[in-house]
Design a protein around this motif. Structure first.
Motif, PDB file in Angstrom:
ATOM      1  N   LYS A 133       0.841  -1.181   0.000  1.00  0.00           N
ATOM      2  CA  LYS A 133       0.000   0.000   0.000  1.00  0.00           C
ATOM      3  C   LYS A 133       0.882   1.239   0.000  1.00  0.00           C
ATOM      4  N   ARG A 134       0.293   2.366  -0.360  1.00  0.00           N
ATOM      5  CA  ARG A 134       1.068   3.591  -0.528  1.00  0.00           C
ATOM      6  C   ARG A 134       1.858   3.942   0.738  1.00  0.00           C
ATOM      7  N   VAL A 181      18.693   5.443   6.527  1.00  0.00           N
ATOM      8  CA  VAL A 181      19.891   4.628   6.729  1.00  0.00           C
ATOM      9  C   VAL A 181      21.038   5.191   5.902  1.00  0.00           C
ATOM     10  N   GLN A 182      20.754   5.576   4.668  1.00  0.00           N
ATOM     11  CA  GLN A 182      21.781   6.142   3.795  1.00  0.00           C
ATOM     12  C   GLN A 182      22.316   7.443   4.395  1.00  0.00           C
ATOM     13  N   PHE A 183      21.429   8.275   4.914  1.00  0.00           N
ATOM     14  CA  PHE A 183      21.831   9.549   5.518  1.00  0.00           C
ATOM     15  C   PHE A 183      22.722   9.316   6.737  1.00  0.00           C
ATOM     16  N   LYS A 214       8.981   2.321   3.447  1.00  0.00           N
ATOM     17  CA  LYS A 214      10.141   1.573   2.966  1.00  0.00           C
ATOM     18  C   LYS A 214      11.176   2.532   2.383  1.00  0.00           C
ATOM     19  N   THR A 215      10.717   3.486   1.587  1.00  0.00           N
ATOM     20  CA  THR A 215      11.620   4.446   0.955  1.00  0.00           C
ATOM     21  C   THR A 215      12.250   5.359   1.990  1.00  0.00           C
ATOM     22  N   VAL A 216      11.445   5.866   2.911  1.00  0.00           N
ATOM     23  CA  VAL A 216      11.941   6.786   3.929  1.00  0.00           C
ATOM     24  C   VAL A 216      12.980   6.089   4.800  1.00  0.00           C
TER      25      VAL A 216
END
Length: 60
Positions: A7-8, A21-23, A14-16
């Protein structure tokens, strides 16, 4: 059995979380002498250099 789409809200979470984690990985201070040397051309190194210059000017 078919593949279910997220779902949206779940896709966004998931993206956030991936971006967070990357940040956090980019923002870590790399200790002197560690095996992972920070590239001198990286943005973090450039930012640190500018901050060091400003701090030196303020101490005068």
């Amino acid at each position: 059995m078919g593949v279910t789409r997220l779902k949206r809200k779940d896709r966004r979470n998931k993206t956030v979380s991936r971006l967070e984690v990357q940040f956090l990985k980019l923002g870590r201070n790399i200790e002197l002498g560690s095996r992972s040397k920070l590239s001198p051309t990286s943005q973090i190194a450039k930012n640190q250099e500018v901050l060091d210059k400003l701090a030196a000017q303020n101490k005068k």
